[in-house]
Enzyme design. Structure first.
Site, mmCIF file in Angstrom:
data_model
loop_
_atom_site.group_PDB
_atom_site.id
_atom_site.type_symbol
_atom_site.label_atom_id
_atom_site.label_comp_id
_atom_site.label_asym_id
_atom_site.label_seq_id
_atom_site.Cartn_x
_atom_site.Cartn_y
_atom_site.Cartn_z
ATOM 1 N N ASN A 164 9.586 14.965 -26.797
ATOM 2 C CA ASN A 164 10.335 14.167 -25.862
ATOM 3 C C ASN A 164 10.362 12.727 -26.077
ATOM 4 O OD1 ASN A 164 9.173 12.675 -23.352
ATOM 5 N ND2 ASN A 164 7.793 14.296 -23.803
ATOM 6 N N PHE A 188 9.378 7.996 -19.118
ATOM 7 C CA PHE A 188 9.704 8.066 -17.315
ATOM 8 C C PHE A 188 11.078 7.448 -16.748
ATOM 9 C CE2 PHE A 188 4.560 5.932 -17.875
ATOM 10 C CZ PHE A 188 4.375 7.415 -18.633
ATOM 11 N N SER A 224 1.664 7.826 -22.337
ATOM 12 C CA SER A 224 2.818 8.817 -22.812
ATOM 13 C C SER A 224 2.976 7.525 -23.983
ATOM 14 C CB SER A 224 3.469 8.555 -21.870
ATOM 15 O OG SER A 224 4.636 8.342 -22.163
ATOM 16 N N ASN A 263 5.578 7.056 -25.683
ATOM 17 C CA ASN A 263 7.426 6.818 -25.549
ATOM 18 C C ASN A 263 7.657 5.384 -24.785
ATOM 19 O OD1 ASN A 263 7.981 9.188 -26.322
ATOM 20 N ND2 ASN A 263 7.919 10.026 -24.860
ATOM 21 N N THR A 264 6.346 4.968 -24.035
ATOM 22 C CA THR A 264 6.007 3.179 -23.206
ATOM 23 C C THR A 264 5.666 2.747 -23.891
ATOM 24 O OG1 THR A 264 6.641 4.461 -21.098
ATOM 25 C CG2 THR A 264 5.848 1.647 -21.460
ATOM 26 N N LYS A 311 -4.876 9.811 -16.748
ATOM 27 C CA LYS A 311 -4.471 11.398 -18.019
ATOM 28 C C LYS A 311 -4.547 10.040 -19.550
ATOM 29 C CE LYS A 311 -0.593 14.163 -19.028
ATOM 30 N NZ LYS A 311 0.373 15.169 -18.036
ATOM 31 N N ASN A 347 -2.335 14.454 -23.072
ATOM 32 C CA ASN A 347 -0.678 13.826 -23.410
ATOM 33 C C ASN A 347 -0.086 14.980 -24.287
ATOM 34 O OD1 ASN A 347 1.848 12.850 -22.416
ATOM 35 N ND2 ASN A 347 0.667 11.246 -21.183
#
Length: 268
Positions: A19, A23, A82, A84-85, A120, A149
């Site tokens: 994925n 967010f 994450s 993805n940021t 996390k 994560n």
């Protein structure tokens, strides 16, 4: 809005998902309204707080989340892992992490609550980075740690499609890496620091291995995509049977029994 679609990819042969959601969410006010509607209902509800991709002050986003949700959540997750940021994982460095945790805990104090705050982290950290994170967690007296994560690794995937997609990989291929990291953090943080084990939990056996590696609590998500929403209940039932068969007073009786074994395992 999150990242452009498509942004979720199933790797069926690997029981995995990639994925890059970014967010996507409706904001603090929308979530607060939904949480308020749960007033009086039972259950543990954690709120996962992350920074917006276009934020000018990312730590301020975390502070805002803590101030908004501390009175409504069972616990708060400070998600700095994450993939993805862009740049978010840089908050795991010791200097940045110290600043973040200091401001987050100060924001919690402003709310007058003692809502537990968990950090996390990513599964792609080296030992020196784990050392720094552990030192900050102990110094700041954080309430717990979530390991881990999603991963950027694509080692050993079997699926013919989507393996080259950008984003975080979760599911079965994450189990080994995340469990090794869990055990290594247990060694660094000692026996009394609360740890939540996440990554590749899909059965009674994998949940039990997380506990053996050092987890006090276990979380899962991706496996429900493949096994359905009844999976957590099946795992709990299986763990109860295991405890009865082994004569355990609690699953905690086996916690850390495999920590050294897992911590010494190699990662690709």
């Amino acid at each position: 809005a999150g990242n452009p679609k498509p942004r979720i990819f199933r790797l069926m042969r690997d029981s995995a998902v990639i994925n890059r959601l970014g967010f996507n969410n409706e904001g603090n006010a929308a979530l607060l309204s939904r949480l308020a509607s749960r007033h009086g209902k039972k259950g543990v509800v954690g709120v996962n707080i992350g920074a917006n991709k276009d934020s000018a002050d990312r730590i301020a986003d975390y502070e805002a989340g803590v101030r908004t949700f501390a009175r409504h959540a069972s616990y708060l997750t400070v998600n700095i892992s994450s993939p993805n940021t862009p740049g978010l994982r840089a908050l795991q460095s010791r200097e940045a992490l110290g600043d973040l945790l200091g401001r987050v805990l100060a924001a919690r104090s402003e709310t007058g609550t003692a809502t537990p705050v968990f950090l996390k982290i990513a599964p792609d950290l080296i030992d020196a980075e784990l050392d720094d994170i552990a030192a900050e967690l102990l110094e700041r007296k954080l309430d717990g740690l979530i390991v881990s994560n999603t991963t950027l690794s694509r080692h050993g995937l079997q699926s013919p499609d989507h393996t080259a997609e950008a984003g975080g990989l979760s599911g079965r291929p994450l189990f080994h890496r995340s469990t090794v990291m869990l055990a290594r953090m247990r060694q660094r943080l000692g026996p009394d620091f609360p740890l939540i084990g996440v990554g590749g939990v899909e059965s009674v056996e994998t949940a039990i291995e997380k506990i053996r590696a050092g987890a006090d609590l276990v979380q899962l998500y991706t496996s429900m995509i493949y096994a359905g929403p009844s999976l957590p209940g099946q795992i709990v039932t299986g763990m109860a049977r295991f405890a009865a068969r082994e004569g355990l007073a609690s699953m905690r009786d086996i916690r850390d029994s495999g920590t050294d074994r897992w911590a010494s395992a190699s990662i690709d």
